[in-house]
Design an enzyme around this catalytic site. Structure first.
Site, short mmCIF file in Angstrom:
data_model
loop_
_atom_site.label_atom_id
_atom_site.label_comp_id
_atom_site.label_asym_id
_atom_site.label_seq_id
_atom_site.Cartn_x
_atom_site.Cartn_y
_atom_site.Cartn_z
N ASP A 1 0.86 -1.19 0.00
CA ASP A 1 0.00 0.00 0.00
C ASP A 1 0.89 1.23 0.00
OD1 ASP A 1 -1.82 -2.05 0.46
OD2 ASP A 1 -3.04 -0.86 1.82
N LYS B 1 -6.82 3.19 -3.53
CA LYS B 1 -7.28 3.18 -2.14
C LYS B 1 -7.53 4.61 -1.70
CE LYS B 1 -5.34 1.92 2.39
NZ LYS B 1 -4.29 1.15 3.11
N LYS C 1 -10.25 0.19 -2.80
CA LYS C 1 -10.23 -0.07 -1.36
C LYS C 1 -10.51 1.20 -0.58
CE LYS C 1 -7.09 -1.38 2.39
NZ LYS C 1 -5.75 -1.87 2.76
#
Lengths: 315, 298
Positions: free
Chosen positions: A152, A215, A251
């Site tokens: 991430d 995300k 996400k």
């Protein structure tokens, strides 16, 4: 879609071409997006549909602990919970992944061995992203080498907001390369992007650069994930699939604490992106407290009486 | 000059009213009896209401009819309030309950209008003062230092159980409510109470809301015990169940059985003289004893 019709491979040729492309994306109708997200949030999901949605949401959770106070013991406990979220009910599915800081990756890797649960690590000077590129690349490589199969990363919001799009693009490309076979999730930190137009631009930028997931947030900045922002990102991945044939996941992370919220997101995924995204490979929840609420609601449906936090582990 | 102009305008207006025949009576502003959850006065999430009649069968109000989900919300509010309330000093809890008594004293006229006898208001106020006095004395009576055969101090102290669900007695309305709420509050528990006397209960809620009682410590649901109590009895986040005021023996049995599943502390239905000295039982019912062993200095 844009005023200058050119193949997508061309738009990243220069800073000017990228800017022309990103600024040529249609603007977001803020009021419309808010109203659409609020409207989708009013759907009533009950009984068997609710049970299905809860199990799906559990399978979509990236169980996260990103605290300065994290210890190997805490990470091991969290991994045990990820394998079997409800020890009292073996039919409860495991979560999608564990998300930790790079220093905790070896511990989590050991604890998750053989479970099929993914191991995500935040990297690239999370959460601010304010570090030289070399540091970010080393950070990423170290996490992958230690066993993370999902990275991430955070984008450089400073560069993005100053309009240095190519710099952000090249950074994502470099990190993607450093990831090797690991999946790359690109954190846009929408709470710092100010406008919905910027969210759409950043989504396209991240997808063009090769991100496997986009995300919303780090969870360290308020506001974190919101329904309208996720809606814009879902539209972006849908349009990106139509345009390029490549599918990208979404996400939302941070601030999703209740089953009711999670189900609102699932309704939106289905309505905006389509049921192809209703899968842990394409949609995740970055959360920690959400899991306990999902388990409590699951128990309520199974037993017919309200459950309480005393019966589940504290995170 | 302007003043004179205004005067003439007024006289024209009053003349109009007089010539219209009758002076209109002032419109009554009636109170809406809602629920009391988390320190706020929400309507029922179900949107339902029911008609309340006075002793002569005359319509007096529409009261909110709480639902299962209101009960769920009330438990959430009570649980959220528990940490702070149970951690408050006994002295502070006593002051707050004494303040409730003061506020109740000042609302005699309102309760008189709701057909509560003055003597019952007296008893309710006295009962509150009595429990306010007990907050910092109970630990000495039910706790203490225990003699042990070893070089230790051994100390027991009473601790609150958590969230207590109560079915309030139908009569006497005010004294009954106060008698079931105050002991649980005084010992540091938070309360969800179901009552079928909405006007008295919500007027009492106004007393609580203006007495420094933190929001969520007492939550009042007006409506049917048969509808809501089973959900509270089986709720895993409720620690105690007070059925002393419940007249329906069959319902009480079902509730006791449901409560057994989560090992709740249950007070069974009983014929209670609400005016009599309640003794310590209502307070000790929702207390747990914490015992600490502490090494003596050598």
């Amino acid at each position: 879609m844009t005023a200058t019709i050119s193949p997508l491979s061309e738009v990243t040729r220069s800073d000017a071409a990228l800017r022309t492309f990103l600024h040529g994306l249609p603007g977001v109708d803020r009021v419309g997006a808010d109203a659409r997200a609020a409207g989708l949030g009013t759907r009533s999901i009950k009984t068997t549909a609710k049970a299905w949605a809860i199990d799906l949401a559990i399978r979509m959770v990236d169980l996260t602990t990103l605290e300065g106070a994290d210890t190997p013991g805490k990470v091991r406990a969290l991994c045990a919970k990820a394998r079997q979220p409800d020890p009292g009910d073996p039919s409860c599915p495991p979560v999608a992944a564990i998300c930790v800081y790079p220093s905790m990756v070896p511990t989590a890797h050991e604890a998750l061995r053989g479970s099929g649960i993914h191991l995500a690590s935040v990297a690239t000077a999370f959460p601010s992203g304010q570090a030289p590129l070399k540091v970010k690349l080393d950070d990423t490589r170290a996490a992958v080498a230690a066993g993370a199969d999902e990275i991430d990363m955070v984008i450089s919001r400073g560069a993005f907001l100053s309009g240095r799009y190519l710099e952000v693009f090249e950074e994502i490309v470099a990190i993607k390369e450093a990831c090797g076979s690991a999946h790359l999730k690109v954190i846009l930190e929408t709470g710092e992007l100010v406008t919905y137009d910027n969210v759409r631009r950043a989504s396209w930028l991240a997808m063009l650069a090769g991100g496997d997931f986009i995300k919303t947030s780090t969870g360290k900045v308020a506001p974190a994930a919101t329904l309208p922002v996720t809606l814009i990102m879902l539209e972006a991945v849908r349009d990106f699939l139509d345009t390029t044939g490549r599918k990208v996941g979404v996400k939302p992370a941070g601030g999703i604490r209740t089953t009711k919220d999670a189900i609102k997101y699932l309704v939106m995924v289905n309505e905006i992106a389509g049921d192809g995204w209703l899968d842990p490979d394409w949609f995740r929840f970055g959360a920690s407290t959400l899991l306990n609420d999902l388990l409590m609601q699951r128990t309520k449906l199974a037993t017919g009486h309200y459950s309480g936090p005393d019966y589940f582990t504290l995170d | 000059m302007p003043a004179k102009k205004k005067e003439s305008a007024d006289s024209v207006a009053s003349a109009t009213r007089v010539t219209a025949g009758a002076v209109l009576p002032r419109l009554a502003v009636r109170k809406t009896y809602k629920l009391y959850i988390g320190g706020a006065f929400p309507r029922s999430e179900s949107g339902r209401t029911y008609v309340v009649a006075d002793s002569k069968g005359q319509f007096v109000a529409n009261a909110a009819q709480a639902s299962r989900k209101d009960a769920r919300d009330a438990v959430l509010a009570a649980r959220a309030a528990f940490g702070k309330w149970s951690g408050a000093t006994a002295y502070n809890k006593g002051q707050v309950i004494y303040r409730v008594a003061e506020m109740l004293e000042g609302r005699r006229d309102e309760f008189a209008a709701l057909e509560v006898p003055a003597s019952e208001v007296d008893e309710a106020v006295d009962r509150l003062v009595w429990y306010a006095g007990w907050t910092d004395k109970l630990a000495q009576v039910v706790g203490g230092a225990n003699p042990v055969a070893g070089p230790y101090f051994n100390i027991s102290s009473p601790e609150p159980s958590g969230v207590v669900a109560v079915v309030a007695p139908s009569a006497p309305t005010l004294l009954g409510l106060v008698s079931v709420i105050a002991p649980a509050m005084a010992t540091g528990n938070t309360v969800v109470v179901i009552t079928d006397a909405p006007r008295v209960a919500i007027t009492l809620a106004e007393v609580l809301a203006t007495s420094d009682v933190p929001g969520g410590v007492v939550n009042i649901l007006t409506g049917s015990a048969a509808e809501m109590a089973p959900w509270l009895a089986s709720h895993s986040d409720v620690n105690g169940l007070d059925l002393t005021g419940l007249a329906d023996a069959k319902l009480a049995l079902e509730l006791e059985q449901a409560a057994a599943e989560t090992l709740k502390r249950v007070r069974r239905p009983a014929a209670v003289d609400w005016s009599a000295d309640p003794g310590l039982a209502p307070m000790t019912a929702y207390l747990e004893t914490k015992t600490v062993w502490h090494p003596k200095g050598i």
